[in-house]
Design an enzyme around this catalytic site. Structure first.
Site, PDB file in Angstrom:
ATOM      1  N   LYS A   7     -12.294  -1.776   5.205  1.00 42.44           N
ATOM      2  CA  LYS A   7     -12.257  -2.567   6.503  1.00 42.44           C
ATOM      3  C   LYS A   7     -12.493  -2.618   7.896  1.00 42.44           C
ATOM      4  O   LYS A   7     -13.269  -3.491   8.439  1.00 42.44           O
ATOM      5  CB  LYS A   7     -10.354  -2.122   6.640  1.00 42.44           C
ATOM      6  CG  LYS A   7     -10.035  -2.669   5.481  1.00 42.44           C
ATOM      7  CD  LYS A   7      -9.647  -2.286   4.267  1.00 42.44           C
ATOM      8  CE  LYS A   7      -9.048  -3.256   2.972  1.00 42.44           C
ATOM      9  NZ  LYS A   7      -8.415  -1.993   2.490  1.00 42.44           N
ATOM     10  N   TRP A  59       0.535  -1.091  -0.123  1.00 39.61           N
ATOM     11  CA  TRP A  59      -0.263   0.004  -0.441  1.00 39.61           C
ATOM     12  C   TRP A  59       1.176   1.290   0.008  1.00 39.61           C
ATOM     13  O   TRP A  59       0.416   2.660  -0.538  1.00 39.61           O
ATOM     14  CB  TRP A  59      -1.212  -0.286   1.150  1.00 39.61           C
ATOM     15  CG  TRP A  59      -2.657  -1.193   1.214  1.00 39.61           C
ATOM     16  CD1 TRP A  59      -2.506  -2.339   1.511  1.00 39.61           C
ATOM     17  CD2 TRP A  59      -2.993  -1.308  -0.202  1.00 39.61           C
ATOM     18  NE1 TRP A  59      -3.248  -2.859   1.013  1.00 39.61           N
ATOM     19  CE2 TRP A  59      -3.590  -1.816  -0.050  1.00 39.61           C
ATOM     20  CE3 TRP A  59      -2.957  -0.059  -1.295  1.00 39.61           C
ATOM     21  CZ2 TRP A  59      -4.720  -2.765  -0.699  1.00 39.61           C
ATOM     22  CZ3 TRP A  59      -4.353  -0.446  -2.304  1.00 39.61           C
ATOM     23  CH2 TRP A  59      -5.098  -1.116  -1.933  1.00 39.61           C
ATOM     24  N   ASP A  77      -2.672   6.496   6.128  1.00 41.31           N
ATOM     25  CA  ASP A  77      -3.531   5.775   5.714  1.00 41.31           C
ATOM     26  C   ASP A  77      -3.476   4.881   5.956  1.00 41.31           C
ATOM     27  O   ASP A  77      -3.442   3.745   6.792  1.00 41.31           O
ATOM     28  CB  ASP A  77      -2.470   5.271   4.343  1.00 41.31           C
ATOM     29  CG  ASP A  77      -3.669   3.879   3.756  1.00 41.31           C
ATOM     30  OD1 ASP A  77      -4.737   3.562   4.571  1.00 41.31           O
ATOM     31  OD2 ASP A  77      -3.202   3.576   2.514  1.00 41.31           O
TER      32      ASP A  77
HETATM   33  C1  LIG Z   1      -8.272  -1.712   1.161  1.00 43.37           C
HETATM   34  C2  LIG Z   1      -6.302  -0.813   1.623  1.00 43.37           C
HETATM   35  C3  LIG Z   1      -6.262   0.664   0.279  1.00 43.37           C
HETATM   36  C4  LIG Z   1      -7.464   0.861  -0.456  1.00 43.37           C
HETATM   37  O1  LIG Z   1      -8.435   1.026  -0.438  1.00 43.37           O
HETATM   38  P1  LIG Z   1      -9.777   0.614  -1.735  1.00 43.37           P
HETATM   39  O2  LIG Z   1     -10.861   1.224  -0.737  1.00 43.37           O
HETATM   40  O3  LIG Z   1      -9.921  -0.182  -2.675  1.00 43.37           O
HETATM   41  O4  LIG Z   1      -8.920   2.284  -2.702  1.00 43.37           O
HETATM   42  C5  LIG Z   1      -5.305   1.330  -0.039  1.00 43.37           C
HETATM   43  N1  LIG Z   1      -4.100   1.687   1.732  1.00 43.37           N
HETATM   44  C6  LIG Z   1      -5.063   0.487   2.768  1.00 43.37           C
HETATM   45  C7  LIG Z   1      -3.940   0.314   3.712  1.00 43.37           C
HETATM   46  C8  LIG Z   1      -5.421  -1.182   2.921  1.00 43.37           C
HETATM   47  O5  LIG Z   1      -5.580  -1.716   3.392  1.00 43.37           O
END
Ligand SMILES: *Cc1c(COP(=O)(O)O)cnc(C)c1O
Length: 360
Positions: free
Chosen positions: A196, A102, A172
């Site tokens: 999540k 990520w 993030d």
């Molecule tokens: C799942 C995830 C993403 C991507 O999320 P989307 O909503 O599919 O764009 C980005 N960063 C992290 C840390 C993630 O777990």
């Protein structure tokens, strides 16, 4: 109908009581005669839903009035571009820490808009640890410092908040948001894709310090401009109303559980149970530096990869779903977010114990 234990990394399991409430309110939200999906986003009923959700999130995460809370669209991935477009300003570059897949995606996207300095990376050791902060080559002149507190795919999580030395800290938090207490005042911007720990996919929550608004490049798409979003209560266009509503139900549920302090205790217990089992059983392994093992995503391998198929088949048969690891990592991964009950972790450990016995 019985519910399985769903260990999917995302979209992930939601609290059963939240789904039941959504079901009960599906056709008629509190006497309005309408589903939330059918409401005008400007009407009193939805405005109440939206404002309540924001306030509950502020209460849960401890977000002060110095911050705007935005309910945006396009998932966390759209923020990889939105952040540099809004925050680079007149600076030449931003600092990024590379701790996994990520981080790499965020870095690659930011490079399209400006200079990126990768100030530290754990790629050389297969993203199994967090580089020591004393060795980061951060710049006092960076527009911001970006990091990924929990690498969802690798199962690698910071146990500290980096010191950004006065530069806005950007995180993030897609897979760790609301899983434990965090001091929001240390951050310039926090973002989290909802699927999540918050609600349905597509929605992304952004918490931004208000002094960082208004710096977007002029070619920034209107829909990606934080100031426009803040001025319009995240309703410059039609927001993702149903996802926002479901996120609100999850926030209420979290409050009932005792908030992030209680969740942090439960999550620490769930994770340490599973890691302890993996560490004491020779058949299973996890490669991550124990200090930085994720509380939310627990990857593990079996002693023999040839048994992966049998392991997954047996797990499915017991209602332990989506344990296959990410295609880039292999093996297994159990995602045990807030909504995964401790009983789900217990059932997984029991199955893992029996699987070893079956192999003799
Ligand atoms: C799942 C995830 C993403 C991507 O999320 P989307 O909503 O599919 O764009 C980005 N960063 C992290 C840390 C993630 O777990």
């Amino acid at each position: 109908m019985s519910r399985a234990f769903n260990f999917c990394a995302g979209p992930a399991t939601l609290p059963e009581s939240v789904l039941k409430q959504a079901r009960d309110e599906m056709l008629d939200w509190r006497g309005t005669g309408m589903s939330v999906m059918e409401m005008s986003h400007r009407g009193d009923a939805f405005v109440e839903i939206a404002e309540t959700a924001e306030q509950d999130l502020r209460d849960l995460a401890g977000v002060s009035d110095d911050y705007a809370v935005l309910f945006m669209q396009g998932g966390a991935s759209s923020q990889f571009a939105t952040i540099p477009l809004n925050l680079l300003g007149d600076k030449a570059s931003a600092d990024y820490v590379n701790t996994g897949i990520w981080s790499k995606k965020a870095i690659a996207e930011a490079r399209r808009y400006g200079g990126v300095n990768v100030v530290a990376s754990s790629e050389d050791n297969g993203f199994t640890t967090i580089p020591d902060q004393s060795a980061w080559s951060t710049s006092a002149d960076a527009a911001y410092l970006h990091y990924t507190p929990n690498e969802t795919i690798g199962g690698l999580e910071y146990d500290f908040v980096p010191d950004s030395g006065g530069v806005p800290l950007v995180a993030d938090m897609s897979s760790t948001m609301l899983s434990r207490p965090v001091d929001v005042s240390k951050f310039g911007l926090i973002y989290a894709g909802a699927q999540k720990n918050i609600g349905p996919s597509g929605l992304v929550v952004v918490i931004i310090r208000k002094d960082l608004l208004g710096k977007a490049r002029k070619e920034t798409p209107t829909m990606m401009n934080y100031q426009v979003m803040a001025e319009n209560g995240s309703m410059y266009n039609t927001p993702s109303t149903y996802s926002w509503y479901l996120a609100g139900l999850v926030f209420k549920w979290l409050k009932e559980q005792g908030g992030v302090t209680a969740m942090g205790e439960i999550n620490a217990r769930k994770a340490s149970k599973l890691y302890d089992f993996i560490d004491t059983n020779e058949f299973y392994a996890n490669p991550i530096n124990p200090r930085f093992r994720s509380w939310m995503n627990v990857p593990f391998t079996l002693a023999d990869d040839a048994l992966n198929g049998a392991f997954l088949k047996g797990a499915d048969a017991r209602g332990l779903l989506n344990l296959q690891g990410h295609r880039s990592v292999g093996g297994m991964r159990a995602s045990i977010y807030n909504a995964m009950p401790e009983a789900g972790v217990d059932a997984l450990i029991q199955y893992m114990t029996e699987f070893v016995k079956e192999q003799g």
